[in-house]
Write a protein that holds these residues in place. Structure first.
Motif, PDB file in Angstrom:
ATOM      1  N   UNK A   1      45.941  11.924  -6.450  1.00 16.01           N
ATOM      2  CA  UNK A   1      44.742  11.797  -7.243  1.00 16.01           C
ATOM      3  C   UNK A   1      43.828  10.728  -6.654  1.00 16.01           C
ATOM      4  N   UNK A   2      44.385   9.628  -6.189  1.00 20.99           N
ATOM      5  CA  UNK A   2      43.590   8.535  -5.640  1.00 20.99           C
ATOM      6  C   UNK A   2      42.908   8.959  -4.343  1.00 20.99           C
ATOM      7  N   UNK A   3      43.582   9.801  -3.528  1.00 15.89           N
ATOM      8  CA  UNK A   3      42.992  10.237  -2.278  1.00 15.89           C
ATOM      9  C   UNK A   3      41.757  11.105  -2.516  1.00 15.89           C
ATOM     10  N   UNK A   4      41.779  11.936  -3.519  1.00 19.11           N
ATOM     11  CA  UNK A   4      40.625  12.790  -3.774  1.00 19.11           C
ATOM     12  C   UNK A   4      39.413  11.956  -4.188  1.00 19.11           C
ATOM     13  N   UNK A   5      39.635  10.859  -4.932  1.00 14.73           N
ATOM     14  CA  UNK A   5      38.525   9.978  -5.273  1.00 14.73           C
ATOM     15  C   UNK A   5      37.980   9.296  -4.030  1.00 14.73           C
ATOM     16  N   UNK A   6      38.874   8.869  -3.151  1.00 17.60           N
ATOM     17  CA  UNK A   6      38.436   8.227  -1.921  1.00 17.60           C
ATOM     18  C   UNK A   6      37.682   9.219  -1.038  1.00 17.60           C
ATOM     19  N   UNK A   7      38.178  10.474  -1.003  1.00 21.99           N
ATOM     20  CA  UNK A   7      37.489  11.489  -0.209  1.00 21.99           C
ATOM     21  C   UNK A   7      36.115  11.786  -0.779  1.00 21.99           C
ATOM     22  N   UNK A   8      36.020  11.887  -2.089  1.00 24.52           N
ATOM     23  CA  UNK A   8      34.727  12.192  -2.681  1.00 24.52           C
ATOM     24  C   UNK A   8      33.756  11.031  -2.526  1.00 24.52           C
ATOM     25  N   UNK A   9      34.239   9.785  -2.545  1.00 15.50           N
ATOM     26  CA  UNK A   9      33.332   8.655  -2.368  1.00 15.50           C
ATOM     27  C   UNK A   9      32.869   8.557  -0.921  1.00 15.50           C
ATOM     28  N   UNK A  10      33.715   8.989   0.027  1.00 19.61           N
ATOM     29  CA  UNK A  10      33.297   8.942   1.428  1.00 19.61           C
ATOM     30  C   UNK A  10      32.306  10.059   1.737  1.00 19.61           C
ATOM     31  N   UNK A  11      32.261  11.103   0.914  1.00 21.18           N
ATOM     32  CA  UNK A  11      31.326  12.196   1.126  1.00 21.18           C
ATOM     33  C   UNK A  11      29.972  11.933   0.485  1.00 21.18           C
ATOM     34  N   UNK A  12      29.870  10.881  -0.338  1.00 22.18           N
ATOM     35  CA  UNK A  12      28.575  10.542  -0.922  1.00 22.18           C
ATOM     36  C   UNK A  12      27.616  10.154   0.185  1.00 22.18           C
ATOM     37  N   UNK A  13      26.420  10.737   0.213  1.00 25.26           N
ATOM     38  CA  UNK A  13      25.487  10.387   1.291  1.00 25.26           C
ATOM     39  C   UNK A  13      24.992   8.946   1.176  1.00 25.26           C
ATOM     40  N   UNK A  14      24.994   8.272   2.312  1.00 29.83           N
ATOM     41  CA  UNK A  14      24.433   6.932   2.411  1.00 29.83           C
ATOM     42  C   UNK A  14      22.926   7.059   2.583  1.00 29.83           C
ATOM     43  N   UNK A  15      22.505   8.180   3.195  1.00 36.43           N
ATOM     44  CA  UNK A  15      21.101   8.418   3.505  1.00 36.43           C
ATOM     45  C   UNK A  15      20.837   9.908   3.384  1.00 36.43           C
ATOM     46  N   UNK A  16      19.720  10.267   2.775  1.00 33.87           N
ATOM     47  CA  UNK A  16      19.300  11.663   2.694  1.00 33.87           C
ATOM     48  C   UNK A  16      17.782  11.708   2.768  1.00 33.87           C
ATOM     49  N   UNK A  17      17.280  12.591   3.616  1.00 34.82           N
ATOM     50  CA  UNK A  17      15.826  12.733   3.762  1.00 34.82           C
ATOM     51  C   UNK A  17      15.485  14.198   3.984  1.00 34.82           C
ATOM     52  N   UNK A  18      14.381  14.605   3.408  1.00 34.80           N
ATOM     53  CA  UNK A  18      13.845  15.938   3.656  1.00 34.80           C
ATOM     54  C   UNK A  18      12.523  15.749   4.390  1.00 34.80           C
ATOM     55  N   UNK A  19      12.451  16.267   5.602  1.00 35.95           N
ATOM     56  CA  UNK A  19      11.271  16.108   6.443  1.00 35.95           C
ATOM     57  C   UNK A  19      10.475  17.409   6.439  1.00 35.95           C
ATOM     58  N   UNK A  20       9.172  17.299   6.249  1.00 37.56           N
ATOM     59  CA  UNK A  20       8.305  18.461   6.287  1.00 37.56           C
ATOM     60  C   UNK A  20       6.933  18.032   6.789  1.00 37.56           C
ATOM     61  N   UNK A  21       6.198  18.942   7.419  1.00 38.40           N
ATOM     62  CA  UNK A  21       4.890  18.573   7.974  1.00 38.40           C
ATOM     63  C   UNK A  21       3.862  18.329   6.878  1.00 38.40           C
ATOM     64  N   UNK A  22       2.947  17.436   7.171  1.00 35.03           N
ATOM     65  CA  UNK A  22       1.870  17.119   6.229  1.00 35.03           C
ATOM     66  C   UNK A  22       0.748  18.142   6.368  1.00 35.03           C
ATOM     67  N   UNK A  23       0.230  18.597   5.268  1.00 30.80           N
ATOM     68  CA  UNK A  23      -0.936  19.484   5.256  1.00 30.80           C
ATOM     69  C   UNK A  23      -2.017  18.786   4.444  1.00 30.80           C
ATOM     70  N   UNK A  24      -3.164  18.515   5.071  1.00 35.24           N
ATOM     71  CA  UNK A  24      -4.228  17.770   4.403  1.00 35.24           C
ATOM     72  C   UNK A  24      -5.009  18.623   3.414  1.00 35.24           C
ATOM     73  N   UNK A  25      -4.992  19.923   3.571  1.00 32.71           N
ATOM     74  CA  UNK A  25      -5.711  20.817   2.676  1.00 32.71           C
ATOM     75  C   UNK A  25      -4.695  21.546   1.815  1.00 32.71           C
ATOM     76  N   UNK A  26      -4.748  21.296   0.515  1.00 33.95           N
ATOM     77  CA  UNK A  26      -3.813  21.937  -0.413  1.00 33.95           C
ATOM     78  C   UNK A  26      -4.195  23.379  -0.697  1.00 33.95           C
ATOM     79  N   UNK A  27      -3.410  24.046  -1.517  1.00 33.04           N
ATOM     80  CA  UNK A  27      -3.656  25.459  -1.851  1.00 33.04           C
ATOM     81  C   UNK A  27      -5.004  25.641  -2.550  1.00 33.04           C
TER      82      UNK A  27
END
Length: 165
Positions: A1-27
């Motif tokens: 049981x303790x290992x699964x908690x350790x595994x799940x905590x190690x899978x938590x992202x330290x960093x997450x980013x979604x990159x997309x191009x900028x569009x100056x003119x909206x819809x």
């Protein structure tokens, strides 16, 4: 049981980013631009057709079609995006094409290296993650300021993960 908690905590992202191009003119701005340019092209086109210079009217229609096509292609290319996550066990880069196809790259965070090519006047030219014989470019569509902020945050995340051995 303790290992699964350790595994799940190690899978938590330290960093997450979604990159997309900028569009100056909206819809909404796109619609307004098309309505205005369509009205101008139609009025001038009808004027030239009514005065007997119908080929010029045809070219006004062609101009409008080309303008619409150029913006359609621009917005389609704007659907490209990348999702970058860093956890203790994985560096993941998911690249989505405008058509929706996804390509995923995984790197071991302890072997992954982050390479930034810079130009003295322009700033960051390109960014790559490489390791274990594989490499991938990231953020090629970002503007220079966004590249700088992403590079700083991503370097920090990799350093954080490598410190937590």
């Amino acid at each position: 049981m303790m290992e699964s908690n350790a595994d799940s905590s190690s899978e938590q992202p330290v960093f997450a980013a979604e990159l997309f191009p900028h569009r100056s003119l909206g819809r909404r701005g796109f619609r307004v631009l098309l309505i205005l340019s369509g009205a101008v092209c139609f009025l001038y086109g009808m004027f030239f057709v009514a005065t007997g210079a119908w080929p010029i009217g045809f070219f006004f229609g062609l101009d409008f079609a080309l303008l619409y096509g150029a913006f359609w292609l621009s917005y389609r290319s704007g659907r490209v995006r990348e999702e970058v996550t860093v956890s203790r066990t994985d560096v993941s880069v998911r690249k989505f094409t405008p058509s929706g196809r996804m390509v995923e790259h995984h790197f071991n965070p302890f072997w992954a290296r982050f390479r930034v090519r810079r130009h003295q006047e322009i700033g960051i030219l390109s960014m790559q993650i490489f390791g274990e014989g594989r490499r991938t470019d990231i953020g090629s569509f970002l503007n220079p300021d966004d590249r700088e902020s992403f590079a700083k945050a991503f370097k920090g995340a990799l350093a954080t993960v490598k410190q937590r051995i």
